[in-house]
Design a protein around this motif. Sequence first.
Motif, PDB file in Angstrom:
ATOM      1  N   GLY A 166      82.259  -2.639  57.591  1.00  0.00           N
ATOM      2  CA  GLY A 166      81.345  -2.195  58.637  1.00  0.00           C
ATOM      3  C   GLY A 166      79.910  -2.155  58.158  1.00  0.00           C
ATOM      4  N   TYR A 167      79.728  -1.761  56.895  1.00  0.00           N
ATOM      5  CA  TYR A 167      78.394  -1.729  56.280  1.00  0.00           C
ATOM      6  C   TYR A 167      77.773  -3.120  56.230  1.00  0.00           C
ATOM      7  CZ  TYR A 167      75.261  -1.659  52.165  1.00  0.00           C
ATOM      8  OH  TYR A 167      74.205  -1.821  51.286  1.00  0.00           O
ATOM      9  N   TRP A 168      78.544  -4.109  55.802  1.00  0.00           N
ATOM     10  CA  TRP A 168      78.025  -5.482  55.736  1.00  0.00           C
ATOM     11  C   TRP A 168      77.744  -6.031  57.126  1.00  0.00           C
ATOM     12  CZ3 TRP A 168      76.211  -5.852  51.311  1.00  0.00           C
ATOM     13  CH2 TRP A 168      76.910  -5.570  50.140  1.00  0.00           C
ATOM     14  N   LEU A 169      78.588  -5.713  58.091  1.00  0.00           N
ATOM     15  CA  LEU A 169      78.387  -6.212  59.458  1.00  0.00           C
ATOM     16  C   LEU A 169      77.148  -5.591  60.106  1.00  0.00           C
ATOM     17  CD1 LEU A 169      82.119  -6.190  60.592  1.00  0.00           C
ATOM     18  CD2 LEU A 169      80.687  -8.231  60.344  1.00  0.00           C
ATOM     19  N   CYS A 170      76.931  -4.303  59.873  1.00  0.00           N
ATOM     20  CA  CYS A 170      75.703  -3.662  60.361  1.00  0.00           C
ATOM     21  C   CYS A 170      74.476  -4.334  59.745  1.00  0.00           C
ATOM     22  CB  CYS A 170      75.700  -2.176  60.015  1.00  0.00           C
ATOM     23  SG  CYS A 170      76.733  -1.149  61.077  1.00  0.00           S
ATOM     24  N   GLY A 171      74.582  -4.651  58.463  1.00  0.00           N
ATOM     25  CA  GLY A 171      73.476  -5.321  57.788  1.00  0.00           C
ATOM     26  C   GLY A 171      73.186  -6.674  58.387  1.00  0.00           C
ATOM     27  N   GLN A 172      74.238  -7.426  58.718  1.00  0.00           N
ATOM     28  CA  GLN A 172      74.040  -8.740  59.321  1.00  0.00           C
ATOM     29  C   GLN A 172      73.290  -8.619  60.644  1.00  0.00           C
ATOM     30  OE1 GLN A 172      77.530 -11.209  59.557  1.00  0.00           O
ATOM     31  NE2 GLN A 172      76.682 -12.545  61.118  1.00  0.00           N
ATOM     32  N   HIS A 173      73.613  -7.580  61.423  1.00  0.00           N
ATOM     33  CA  HIS A 173      72.950  -7.379  62.712  1.00  0.00           C
ATOM     34  C   HIS A 173      71.499  -6.922  62.542  1.00  0.00           C
ATOM     35  CE1 HIS A 173      72.231  -6.100  66.827  1.00  0.00           C
ATOM     36  NE2 HIS A 173      71.902  -4.902  66.375  1.00  0.00           N
ATOM     37  N   LEU A 174      71.283  -5.916  61.713  1.00  0.00           N
ATOM     38  CA  LEU A 174      69.948  -5.316  61.589  1.00  0.00           C
ATOM     39  C   LEU A 174      68.964  -6.197  60.841  1.00  0.00           C
ATOM     40  CD1 LEU A 174      71.071  -1.664  60.834  1.00  0.00           C
ATOM     41  CD2 LEU A 174      69.730  -2.389  62.815  1.00  0.00           C
ATOM     42  N   ARG A 175      69.460  -6.964  59.874  1.00  0.00           N
ATOM     43  CA  ARG A 175      68.543  -7.750  59.050  1.00  0.00           C
ATOM     44  C   ARG A 175      67.917  -8.932  59.794  1.00  0.00           C
ATOM     45  NH1 ARG A 175      65.869  -8.589  56.210  1.00  0.00           N
ATOM     46  NH2 ARG A 175      66.578  -9.971  54.536  1.00  0.00           N
ATOM     47  N   GLN A 176      68.411  -9.222  60.997  1.00  0.00           N
ATOM     48  CA  GLN A 176      67.778 -10.283  61.776  1.00  0.00           C
ATOM     49  C   GLN A 176      66.384  -9.876  62.244  1.00  0.00           C
ATOM     50  OE1 GLN A 176      69.278 -13.246  61.810  1.00  0.00           O
ATOM     51  NE2 GLN A 176      70.863 -12.208  60.618  1.00  0.00           N
ATOM     52  N   ARG A 177      66.135  -8.566  62.328  1.00  0.00           N
ATOM     53  CA  ARG A 177      64.849  -8.080  62.838  1.00  0.00           C
ATOM     54  C   ARG A 177      64.114  -7.167  61.867  1.00  0.00           C
ATOM     55  NH1 ARG A 177      65.137  -5.760  68.777  1.00  0.00           N
ATOM     56  NH2 ARG A 177      62.888  -5.776  68.365  1.00  0.00           N
ATOM     57  N   LEU A 178      64.805  -6.624  60.891  1.00  0.00           N
ATOM     58  CA  LEU A 178      64.182  -5.672  59.976  1.00  0.00           C
ATOM     59  C   LEU A 178      63.991  -6.283  58.594  1.00  0.00           C
ATOM     60  CD1 LEU A 178      66.097  -2.348  60.779  1.00  0.00           C
ATOM     61  CD2 LEU A 178      63.968  -3.209  61.788  1.00  0.00           C
ATOM     62  N   SER A 179      62.918  -5.879  57.923  1.00  0.00           N
ATOM     63  CA  SER A 179      62.671  -6.329  56.556  1.00  0.00           C
ATOM     64  C   SER A 179      63.704  -5.720  55.621  1.00  0.00           C
ATOM     65  CB  SER A 179      61.269  -5.919  56.109  1.00  0.00           C
ATOM     66  OG  SER A 179      61.191  -4.509  55.997  1.00  0.00           O
ATOM     67  N   ILE A 180      63.885  -6.351  54.475  1.00  0.00           N
ATOM     68  CA  ILE A 180      64.848  -5.847  53.500  1.00  0.00           C
ATOM     69  C   ILE A 180      64.450  -4.466  52.993  1.00  0.00           C
ATOM     70  CG2 ILE A 180      63.672  -7.109  51.623  1.00  0.00           C
ATOM     71  CD1 ILE A 180      67.436  -6.212  51.898  1.00  0.00           C
ATOM     72  N   MET A 181      63.145  -4.207  52.848  1.00  0.00           N
ATOM     73  CA  MET A 181      62.685  -2.915  52.345  1.00  0.00           C
ATOM     74  C   MET A 181      63.012  -1.798  53.339  1.00  0.00           C
ATOM     75  SD  MET A 181      61.270  -1.216  49.892  1.00  0.00           S
ATOM     76  CE  MET A 181      60.410  -2.409  48.855  1.00  0.00           C
ATOM     77  N   THR A 182      62.679  -2.019  54.607  1.00  0.00           N
ATOM     78  CA  THR A 182      62.947  -0.994  55.626  1.00  0.00           C
ATOM     79  C   THR A 182      64.436  -0.733  55.757  1.00  0.00           C
ATOM     80  OG1 THR A 182      60.948  -1.547  56.872  1.00  0.00           O
ATOM     81  CG2 THR A 182      62.710  -0.444  58.079  1.00  0.00           C
ATOM     82  N   TYR A 183      65.219  -1.798  55.812  1.00  0.00           N
ATOM     83  CA  TYR A 183      66.660  -1.635  55.995  1.00  0.00           C
ATOM     84  C   TYR A 183      67.285  -0.861  54.843  1.00  0.00           C
ATOM     85  CZ  TYR A 183      71.617  -2.654  56.228  1.00  0.00           C
ATOM     86  OH  TYR A 183      72.977  -2.511  56.245  1.00  0.00           O
ATOM     87  N   THR A 184      67.065  -1.319  53.615  1.00  0.00           N
ATOM     88  CA  THR A 184      67.717  -0.679  52.472  1.00  0.00           C
ATOM     89  C   THR A 184      67.194   0.741  52.234  1.00  0.00           C
ATOM     90  OG1 THR A 184      66.149  -1.778  50.985  1.00  0.00           O
ATOM     91  CG2 THR A 184      68.278  -2.827  51.309  1.00  0.00           C
ATOM     92  N   TYR A 185      65.908   0.961  52.454  1.00  0.00           N
ATOM     93  CA  TYR A 185      65.331   2.290  52.211  1.00  0.00           C
ATOM     94  C   TYR A 185      65.998   3.338  53.101  1.00  0.00           C
ATOM     95  CZ  TYR A 185      61.734   5.772  51.130  1.00  0.00           C
ATOM     96  OH  TYR A 185      61.062   6.901  50.715  1.00  0.00           O
ATOM     97  N   VAL A 186      66.144   3.028  54.375  1.00  0.00           N
ATOM     98  CA  VAL A 186      66.742   3.983  55.306  1.00  0.00           C
ATOM     99  C   VAL A 186      68.236   4.123  55.063  1.00  0.00           C
ATOM    100  CG1 VAL A 186      67.155   4.525  57.739  1.00  0.00           C
ATOM    101  CG2 VAL A 186      64.972   3.535  57.036  1.00  0.00           C
ATOM    102  N   VAL A 187      68.923   2.999  54.850  1.00  0.00           N
ATOM    103  CA  VAL A 187      70.386   3.046  54.675  1.00  0.00           C
ATOM    104  C   VAL A 187      70.763   3.759  53.382  1.00  0.00           C
ATOM    105  CG1 VAL A 187      72.429   1.621  54.271  1.00  0.00           C
ATOM    106  CG2 VAL A 187      70.843   1.033  56.103  1.00  0.00           C
ATOM    107  N   TYR A 188      70.085   3.448  52.286  1.00  0.00           N
ATOM    108  CA  TYR A 188      70.386   4.143  51.034  1.00  0.00           C
ATOM    109  C   TYR A 188      70.077   5.634  51.166  1.00  0.00           C
ATOM    110  CZ  TYR A 188      70.584  -0.480  48.772  1.00  0.00           C
ATOM    111  OH  TYR A 188      70.899  -1.768  48.417  1.00  0.00           O
ATOM    112  N   GLY A 189      68.980   5.960  51.870  1.00  0.00           N
ATOM    113  CA  GLY A 189      68.608   7.360  52.040  1.00  0.00           C
ATOM    114  C   GLY A 189      69.631   8.135  52.847  1.00  0.00           C
ATOM    115  N   THR A 190      70.064   7.576  53.969  1.00  0.00           N
ATOM    116  CA  THR A 190      71.058   8.263  54.789  1.00  0.00           C
ATOM    117  C   THR A 190      72.409   8.309  54.079  1.00  0.00           C
ATOM    118  OG1 THR A 190      71.507   6.166  55.949  1.00  0.00           O
ATOM    119  CG2 THR A 190      69.941   7.685  56.964  1.00  0.00           C
ATOM    120  N   GLY A 191      72.748   7.231  53.362  1.00  0.00           N
ATOM    121  CA  GLY A 191      73.992   7.239  52.598  1.00  0.00           C
ATOM    122  C   GLY A 191      73.990   8.337  51.547  1.00  0.00           C
ATOM    123  N   ALA A 192      72.860   8.515  50.867  1.00  0.00           N
ATOM    124  CA  ALA A 192      72.737   9.569  49.854  1.00  0.00           C
ATOM    125  C   ALA A 192      72.897  10.952  50.478  1.00  0.00           C
ATOM    126  CB  ALA A 192      71.389   9.458  49.140  1.00  0.00           C
TER     127      ALA A 192
END
Length: 316
Positions: A166-192
């Motif tokens: 599910g994590y990889w599939l969400c990434g496939q969807h979101l990364r079409q419009r979001l930069s790698i920095m924005t995506y990973t920063y928020v996801v790693y933060g919420t995951g933590a």
Amino acid sequence: MDQQRPVFPPYFGLIVGAVFVSTAAVLVKLSSAPAEVVAFYRLFLAVVLMTPFVFPYFKELKRLERRQWVYLLVSGLFLALHFVLWFESLNYTSVASSVVLVTLQPLFTFAGAYVLFRERMTIKALAAGILAIGGSVLIFWGDFRFGGEAVWGNALALLAAAMVSGYWLCGQHLRQRLSIMTYTYVVYGTGALFILLYVALTGGALFSYPARDWWLFVALALFPTLLGHSIFNWAVKWVGASIISVTVLFEPIGASLLAYLILGETLSNAQIAGGLIILSGIYLFIRNHHSQAQRVQADHEQQSVSVPDQKHSTNA
């Protein structure tokens, strides 16, 4: 925002990401901290290291839509649940059993990619993916456990596989419009944050660890997370979640080699044979995917050329 065309080949990124992700197992094994604490600091320190570089992306963060925030939070939750369920599974079943079931993640990803993105899997690609999974199963099958508490542990490990898919599939969807920095920063933060809640509920200790553990936490944030997961999250924009989930199966190979070189562990014949099978499966899957992508691109280009020709002939 990321460029529409990658600055270097995504498939090269997959190789680099796979190598760095493989360092996680050895680094975790060297630490004396509980696995859930290690996972928290792995993500939290990754966010800390990213913070000085995230300021140019504040405008993008402010422009995030409510729906995008929901997907980002879900992605972070999937990542946290993957870690938590995997750790919990180890309390009831063997490491081998847990790893075997977690490596079934490509099957969940294949199904999710078809349902969400209408991605069709060729018979050759599916066979290559199953071949790679079979290699991983061969490595760990000798210590697989059945019955008793192991049933519950195996179920948790299988859920962990579904969560990382599910994590990889969400990434496939979101990364079409979001930069790698924005995506990973928020996801790693919420995951933590989600893992921190789990640590608090289970009464885990966040401090009082030797200096060596803190250096290992930093290494985990830097190598398997920022240089491993982040590169996969960068590449998923172009290659898709299915490719990522199969490439991740390289991790047992890299981890076994590092354990042999650093920890002095031996390599069994099953590990060597399984590793070769995994590599073959990954190679065949990526080659098939690349060929299929080229055919689709050629068809689109042919259609784009034929449409103007038809309009010209009609006007004539």
